[in-house]
Design an enzyme around this catalytic site. Structure first.
Site, short mmCIF file in Angstrom:
data_model
loop_
_atom_site.label_atom_id
_atom_site.label_comp_id
_atom_site.label_asym_id
_atom_site.label_seq_id
_atom_site.Cartn_x
_atom_site.Cartn_y
_atom_site.Cartn_z
CG HIS A 99 5.13 2.04 0.29
ND1 HIS A 99 6.13 1.28 0.84
CD2 HIS A 99 4.17 1.17 -0.13
CE1 HIS A 99 5.81 0.00 0.75
NE2 HIS A 99 4.62 -0.09 0.17
CD GLU A 171 0.49 -0.27 1.43
OE1 GLU A 171 0.32 -1.02 0.47
OE2 GLU A 171 1.48 0.46 1.57
N GLY A 177 4.95 -7.62 3.08
CA GLY A 177 5.98 -8.59 2.75
C GLY A 177 5.95 -9.83 3.62
#
Length: 260
Positions: A99, A171, A177
């Site tokens: 991530h 991603e 965010g």
């Protein structure tokens, strides 16, 4: 063409106590029963380590439950780390690796992630591997090259017979965010197809075709249906927009309705 069931999951990051995690899981299962077509999706939750066992029990086999990370070694002097052997005891279904926050805050690189991928596969886990470009890469037109290099390295030496246990989460770091990220469906489609082409060179065409490529980043109720319907994605990997069970259920409903 979609590889199978629509994958819809959420990573809770450093949120939720055991009590909160169990309450969320039970509520989500109740809500799933009210969603027509939910059988077309495989839903998964990735809680903090402390809540994995409780969520696994509460899910009663109806959801996949994963871990947010793991070390590549089976044991050793790695203070604060968790091994595949430990996760095996908890019966996790998948492990999230690479991530952007792990890369940014803990300096993980693609070579280390590759070692973790091999460890996950060795222990029979599904490896959900995150890749994605920075905003500057996108602005310079280097997004494809950055993502291609990430995929090549994190899946180096992975064999074709491991393909059924691989999931790629695209991603884009610039979208994670973000309040109002400029998510263009054609851009998502282009990068995800590029990921699939790169996987073909590693695994072969037939095996690569079985690997789901899902989309993360700024997924919310405004764009979830369009992403499923227009971007060619195999699923959605959702962050803060799914921190409440009701919100995640609403995203699941919108996503499965978009399949029709």
């Amino acid at each position: 063409m979609r590889t199978g069931l629509l994958l819809l999951g959420t990573n809770w990051k450093m949120n939720k106590t055991i009590r909160e995690a169990v309450g969320y899981t039970r509520r989500l299962l109740e809500l799933l029963q009210t969603i027509d077509g939910s059988e077309a999706a495989q839903v998964f939750l990735i809680p903090p380590y402390t809540a994995i066992q409780a969520v696994k029990q509460a899910s009663d086999g109806r959801l996949w439950v994963g871990a947010q990370n793991m070390h590549w070694a089976e044991c050793g002097a790695f203070t604060g780390e968790i091994s595949a052997v430990m996760l095996e005891e908890l019966g996790v279904d998948l492990v999230e690796l690479g991530h952007a926050e792990r890369r940014r805050y803990f300096n993980e690189n693609d070579a280390e992630i590759n070692r973790k991928v091999h460890a996950a596969l060795c222990h029979g886990f599904r490896a959900l591997v995150c890749v994605g470009e920075q905003l500057e890469d996108k602005r310079r037109g280097n997004g494809r090259a950055v993502v291609r290099n990430q995929v090549r390295t994190v899946f180096a030496d992975v064999q074709a017979d491991s393909a059924p246990r691989l999931i790629v989460a695209y991603e884009p770091v610039w979208a994670i965010g973000a309040e109002q990220a400029d998510i263009r469906m054609e851009y998502v489609r282009e990068i995800q197809n590029h990921i699939r082409t790169t996987l073909q060179k590693i695994l072969g065409r037939e095996a690569a075709a079985t690997v789901p490529v899902i989309y993360g980043g700024d997924v919310n109720l405004r764009n979830a249906a369009a992403l499923v319907k227009e971007s060619g994605t195999d699923g959605l990997f959702i962050g803060r927009a799914a921190l409440e069970a009701e919100n995640f259920a609403a995203l699941i409903r919108a996503s499965v309705q978009a399949l029709g």
